[in-house]
Design an enzyme around this catalytic site. Structure first.
Site, PDB file in Angstrom:
ATOM      1  CB  CYS A   1      11.815   5.830   1.839  1.00 36.71           C
ATOM      2  SG  CYS A   1      10.640   5.768   3.202  1.00 36.71           S
TER       3      CYS A   1
ATOM      4  CB  ALA B   1      -0.924  -0.013   1.217  1.00 42.63           C
ATOM      5  N   PRO B   2       0.422   2.285  -0.724  1.00 41.43           N
ATOM      6  CG  PRO B   2       0.336   4.477  -1.542  1.00 41.43           C
ATOM      7  CD  PRO B   2       1.187   3.555  -0.718  1.00 41.43           C
TER       8      PRO B   2
END
Length: 416
Positions: free
Chosen positions: A369, A248-249
């Protein structure tokens, strides 16, 4: 309620109640004019982006700690006085005093007035001469984070990361190659420009990318260029069976589908049903059919799926997010060094669970990230020590200052 009052209200929700800034702004400023919306966004994001520095400039003035909401009011006001040159000082002070008069029965009205006038009257407080402390204060990064980056990457890189985090992020998107290409979109809309990093990436210099015709027609999806590199790193092929563990997303899932020409099978998982619905929404908008979204706890994947049944696996793991501080200032405000204590074991558990699902000769990409070797290189190193049936073919760290993107880490593992 005027624009500054609204900015103050939203900052209290974000800083004190830990509400997500994007959600607070999305639902909180629709009734304001375009000019006021711009001012609110500028004050909210600017204050969070510079929160350590602005507090450093005034906290020496007080002998007794202010209530948290009054400290936020001071932070917001000092930010405007220092960074927003077009706003007259008297108006900023007057608005702050008016806001203070409505809180705590006006108890701190005179205190706020005196502190702001003293700030305007006196020279700014000198910043520490210690290089790491100075970098921490001037770029509003916690000192422990600056020290960690300096140890892991060296001072020069740490400084470049911190300086880049203070810039305004670009609006990046990914072209939906199933229906169009970058050259066509650039001809149709002059606001699109070639990206610097991804061969599917575009930069948009207009307003509100999510409200463009191209977005609504499914020709693009909003995604940072560094994030786009993850799908290329996995390099899925048409008709393969692929698992996207924390999907997700659905941004990376849909990119995988594009690279596979929408042929094959991608199982896209998330632990929360409402986030799986976001994947479904993305698939519908982009016209993609080969992705199957399901609710699944990634740490239990080995109990759900047949072992050695996937050609490729993407594990875009939950992480501390230190690579996206430019884009997500609320992480910057709330981060604690202890955050890693829960995240690192979870990443290990996810890797262990999904590794048994990969076919021999298959490819697993682990990505985050964040910029933190404990969550990145060390995580892969520890995994390989336990699993001699895997080799690391390649690792890559993208620093945000290199391409004006987010910071990302990727490791490509091959099962022997």
């Amino acid at each position: 309620m005027n624009a500054r009052e609204k900015a103050y209200e939203l900052l209290c929700e974000i800083v004190l109640k830990k509400k997500y800034s994007n959600l607070a702004l999305r639902h909180g400023i629709n009734d304001f004019s375009a000019l006021d919306r711009s001012l609110i966004v500028s004050i909210v994001y600017g204050t969070m982006q510079n929160y350590i520095y602005v507090r450093y400039l005034w906290e020496d003035f007080v002998s007794k700690k202010l209530p948290n909401d009054m400290a936020v009011l001071m932070d917001m006001s000092i930010y405007q006085l220092v960074f927003l040159d077009k706003l007259p000082d008297y108006a900023i002070v007057s608005e702050a005093v008016d806001i203070a008069s409505k809180k705590h029965k006006g108890k701190y009205k005179s205190v706020i007035n005196a502190l702001l006038r003293r700030f305007l009257r006196e020279e700014r407080r000198e910043v520490s001469r210690d290089p790491l402390e100075r970098l921490s204060i001037t770029t509003s990064h916690p000192l422990w984070l600056v020290k960690m980056w300096e140890r892991q990457y060296g001072f020069e890189i740490a400084q470049k990361i911190c300086d880049n985090d203070q810039q305004v992020p670009v609006q990046a998107c990914r072209v939906n190659t199933l229906f169009t290409d970058r050259e066509t979109l650039m001809k149709e809309n002059e606001h699109f420009q070639l990206g610097k990093l991804s061969r599917d990436g575009l930069i948009y210099d207009g307003e509100a990318l999510a409200q463009t015709k191209e977005y609504n027609e499914g020709k693009i999806t909003i995604q940072d260029e560094a994030s786009q590199c993850v799908a290329f790193f996995l390099d899925p092929q048409p008709n393969e069976k692929v698992l996207d563990v924390c999907a997700a997303p659905g941004t990376k899932s849909t990119h995988l589908a594009q690279l596979m020409h929408d042929q094959g099978e991608i199982i896209a998982c998330d632990i929360h049903k409402h986030r799986v619905e976001l994947i479904e929404s993305s698939l519908k908008r982009l016209g993609i059919h080969c992705v199957q979204p399901i609710v699944n706890d990634g740490t239990k994947s080995h109990e759900v799926f047949e072992h050695e049944s996937f050609d490729r696996i993407l594990l875009d793991a939950p992480c501390s997010g230190y690579g996206v501080l430019k884009r997500k200032n609320d992480i910057k405000v709330h981060m604690q060094s202890s955050d890693m204590d829960e995240i690192i074991p979870l990443q290990q558990e996810l890797l262990e669970s999904v590794s048994v699902l990969l076919k021999k000769g298959g490819r697993l990409v682990y990505s985050t990230c964040t910029l933190n070797k404990k969550e990145n290189e060390k995580q892969i190193e520890n995994f390989l020590k336990k699993h001699d049936d895997f080799i690391c073919e390649k690792m890559r760290t993208i620093f945000p200052y290199e391409y004006d993107s987010d910071g990302f880490f990727m490791a490509r593992l091959i099962k022997k």
